[in-house]
Design an enzyme around this catalytic site. Structure first.
Site, PDB file in Angstrom:
ATOM      1  N   GLU A  59     -58.129  32.801 -29.955  1.00 16.26           N
ATOM      2  CA  GLU A  59     -57.357  32.678 -30.849  1.00 16.26           C
ATOM      3  C   GLU A  59     -56.680  31.156 -30.607  1.00 16.26           C
ATOM      4  O   GLU A  59     -56.592  30.648 -31.722  1.00 16.26           O
ATOM      5  CB  GLU A  59     -56.190  33.777 -30.984  1.00 16.26           C
ATOM      6  CG  GLU A  59     -55.370  33.990 -32.301  1.00 16.26           C
ATOM      7  CD  GLU A  59     -54.401  32.726 -32.321  1.00 16.26           C
ATOM      8  OE1 GLU A  59     -53.740  32.513 -33.464  1.00 16.26           O
ATOM      9  OE2 GLU A  59     -53.624  32.190 -31.354  1.00 16.26           O
ATOM     10  N   ASP A  97     -53.930  27.238 -39.684  1.00 16.01           N
ATOM     11  CA  ASP A  97     -53.702  28.105 -38.534  1.00 16.01           C
ATOM     12  C   ASP A  97     -53.175  27.388 -37.465  1.00 16.01           C
ATOM     13  O   ASP A  97     -52.195  26.974 -37.329  1.00 16.01           O
ATOM     14  CB  ASP A  97     -54.642  29.143 -38.024  1.00 16.01           C
ATOM     15  CG  ASP A  97     -54.339  30.247 -37.160  1.00 16.01           C
ATOM     16  OD1 ASP A  97     -53.225  30.132 -36.372  1.00 16.01           O
ATOM     17  OD2 ASP A  97     -54.993  31.436 -37.334  1.00 16.01           O
ATOM     18  N   ASN A  98     -53.856  27.284 -36.277  1.00 16.43           N
ATOM     19  CA  ASN A  98     -53.321  26.691 -35.153  1.00 16.43           C
ATOM     20  C   ASN A  98     -53.616  25.016 -35.407  1.00 16.43           C
ATOM     21  O   ASN A  98     -54.831  24.600 -36.049  1.00 16.43           O
ATOM     22  CB  ASN A  98     -53.908  26.844 -33.621  1.00 16.43           C
ATOM     23  CG  ASN A  98     -53.357  28.506 -33.358  1.00 16.43           C
ATOM     24  OD1 ASN A  98     -52.111  28.435 -33.363  1.00 16.43           O
ATOM     25  ND2 ASN A  98     -54.412  29.538 -32.933  1.00 16.43           N
ATOM     26  N   ASN A 132     -45.500  33.256 -32.660  1.00 16.22           N
ATOM     27  CA  ASN A 132     -46.864  33.061 -32.914  1.00 16.22           C
ATOM     28  C   ASN A 132     -47.398  32.192 -32.139  1.00 16.22           C
ATOM     29  O   ASN A 132     -48.427  32.275 -31.262  1.00 16.22           O
ATOM     30  CB  ASN A 132     -47.000  32.766 -34.421  1.00 16.22           C
ATOM     31  CG  ASN A 132     -48.589  32.408 -34.739  1.00 16.22           C
ATOM     32  OD1 ASN A 132     -49.019  31.706 -34.163  1.00 16.22           O
ATOM     33  ND2 ASN A 132     -48.934  33.252 -35.874  1.00 16.22           N
ATOM     34  N   ASP A 133     -46.858  30.764 -31.973  1.00 19.79           N
ATOM     35  CA  ASP A 133     -47.305  29.899 -31.192  1.00 19.79           C
ATOM     36  C   ASP A 133     -46.375  29.007 -30.424  1.00 19.79           C
ATOM     37  O   ASP A 133     -45.012  29.011 -30.966  1.00 19.79           O
ATOM     38  CB  ASP A 133     -48.087  28.802 -32.021  1.00 19.79           C
ATOM     39  CG  ASP A 133     -49.243  28.040 -31.216  1.00 19.79           C
ATOM     40  OD1 ASP A 133     -49.129  28.177 -30.212  1.00 19.79           O
ATOM     41  OD2 ASP A 133     -49.509  26.712 -31.872  1.00 19.79           O
ATOM     42  N   HIS A 140     -51.489  35.351 -27.410  1.00 22.17           N
ATOM     43  CA  HIS A 140     -51.490  34.743 -28.720  1.00 22.17           C
ATOM     44  C   HIS A 140     -51.622  33.092 -28.366  1.00 22.17           C
ATOM     45  O   HIS A 140     -52.545  32.722 -27.878  1.00 22.17           O
ATOM     46  CB  HIS A 140     -50.150  35.244 -29.486  1.00 22.17           C
ATOM     47  CG  HIS A 140     -50.508  35.139 -30.935  1.00 22.17           C
ATOM     48  ND1 HIS A 140     -49.377  35.835 -31.834  1.00 22.17           N
ATOM     49  CD2 HIS A 140     -51.065  34.327 -31.876  1.00 22.17           C
ATOM     50  CE1 HIS A 140     -49.817  35.323 -33.110  1.00 22.17           C
ATOM     51  NE2 HIS A 140     -50.850  34.582 -32.877  1.00 22.17           N
ATOM     52  N   ASN A 168     -46.560  28.929 -38.094  1.00 22.99           N
ATOM     53  CA  ASN A 168     -47.633  29.493 -37.368  1.00 22.99           C
ATOM     54  C   ASN A 168     -47.922  28.321 -36.533  1.00 22.99           C
ATOM     55  O   ASN A 168     -47.026  28.311 -35.376  1.00 22.99           O
ATOM     56  CB  ASN A 168     -48.858  29.713 -38.254  1.00 22.99           C
ATOM     57  CG  ASN A 168     -49.777  30.399 -37.608  1.00 22.99           C
ATOM     58  OD1 ASN A 168     -50.639  30.120 -36.447  1.00 22.99           O
ATOM     59  ND2 ASN A 168     -50.540  31.513 -38.232  1.00 22.99           N
ATOM     60  N   HIS A 196     -47.623  39.582 -26.158  1.00 20.93           N
ATOM     61  CA  HIS A 196     -47.060  40.510 -26.975  1.00 20.93           C
ATOM     62  C   HIS A 196     -47.293  41.878 -26.315  1.00 20.93           C
ATOM     63  O   HIS A 196     -47.894  42.634 -26.806  1.00 20.93           O
ATOM     64  CB  HIS A 196     -47.560  40.714 -28.597  1.00 20.93           C
ATOM     65  CG  HIS A 196     -47.504  39.523 -29.479  1.00 20.93           C
ATOM     66  ND1 HIS A 196     -46.492  38.984 -29.977  1.00 20.93           N
ATOM     67  CD2 HIS A 196     -48.548  38.501 -29.699  1.00 20.93           C
ATOM     68  CE1 HIS A 196     -46.616  37.777 -30.579  1.00 20.93           C
ATOM     69  NE2 HIS A 196     -47.687  37.451 -30.463  1.00 20.93           N
TER      70      HIS A 196
END
Length: 306
Positions: free
Chosen positions: A5, A220-221, A119-120, A66, A175, A85
């Site tokens: 991820e 996303d990332n 998330n990040d 994550h 994100n 998580h």
């Protein structure tokens, strides 16, 4: 095989990869297997991913990694920050990387009332970071309602042992997050708003909005090229396919390369695209010396020559 991820590459070419994410509403190819952190040495001719051992005392059974971020201290100590998580809660785990025996020594677990649905992260010190909360609520039903209603309650939080505060708000779903090589700007991806926001970082760690770059995909990332400042993004061309998990209609992959984001007209190039036949649900893309490493939410990773 069970996802890649997020990826963070050190200046020396060692790439950390988070694997095995279980996230509400998104499929996992190994739902009962704990998550892992892998290492790849991109200086090798045929690099392969090696699982990093984690020190005793850390709860591996509930490890659900994550977003990740590295920080290299003045004494060359490498710290790895990992969004975790366990039991569908949000924590940030701080590790020290020991290269001699390919291991991570767990230093501390960070929990805070402002870190609700992380998330990040991007590390800005040996114990401090910026984190994105991709939802206001942590309950899955309320998360779905939040998305359905289009609430912009998602935010960015600054954390240090001395101070924790919200520093940016008004996102549909904050994100991926990263920092420019000169440490002056913070970039945040908002997939549901199809954009990347540029914010200036101030001495008190607050952020102010500079500009927004609209894109026609779910970003996303974010990874930064340390030499050029270019941004590389793993994207989801069709978000619905990501949640439907239809074997006949696989989620595709897309990688964007953004140059000169601070200029009047940034250059946006689509470097990679696939309908899901090779790579499903790309979430990150990182570069090192002419190589491109693309990670995914639950699928394999792809290593490419640029």
């Amino acid at each position: 095989e069970t996802g890649s991820e997020d990826i963070d590459i050190l200046p020396n070419g060692l790439a950390f990869i988070s694997s095995g994410l279980k996230y509400p509403g998104i499929k996992s190819l190994a739902p009962d297997k704990p998550g892992e952190i892998f290492l790849m040495d991109l200086n090798e001719d045929n690099p392969r991913a090696v699982e990093l051992r984690i020190s005793r005392g850390f709860d591996l059974a509930s490890f659900n990694p994550h977003g990740i971020s590295t920080y290299v201290d003045r004494d060359d100590t490498v710290y790895l920050f990992v969004v975790n998580h366990p039991h569908q809660k949000s924590t940030v785990e701080l590790f020290k990387f020991v290269e001699d025996d390919n291991s991570l020594v767990h230093l501390k677990t960070v929990r805070h009332d402002l870190l609700t649905s992380v998330n990040d992260i991007v590390a800005v010190g040996p114990e401090s970071f910026y984190a994105t909360n991709d939802h206001y609520f942590s309950d899955f039903i309320l998360m779905v309602l939040e998305m359905f209603l289009g609430l912009t309650w998602s935010n960015v939080v600054y954390y240090s042992p001395k101070e924790v505060k919200e520093v940016a708000a008004g996102f549909y779903s904050a994100n991926g997050i990263n920092i420019s090589p000169d440490r002056k700007y913070i970039y945040v991806a908002d997939p549901f708003d199809h954009n990347v926001r540029v914010m200036e970082k101030h001495a008190n760690w607050n952020l102010t909005h500079v500009k927004t770059l609209q894109l026609d995909t779910l970003v996303d990332n974010l990874s930064l090229d340390p030499h050029t400042g270019d941004i590389w993004i793993g994207c989801h061309p069709n978000g619905m396919k990501l949640f439907y998990n239809d074997a006949e209609n696989l989620p595709g992959s897309e990688v964007l390369h953004i140059q000169n984001i601070l200029s009047e007209e940034p250059a946006v190039t689509r470097v990679y695209a696939d309908n899901g036949s090779v790579l499903q649900a790309s979430s990150v893309a990182s570069v090192y010396k002419g190589k491109l490493l693309i990670g995914t939410v639950f699928h394999r990773a792809l290593y490419c020559d640029l």
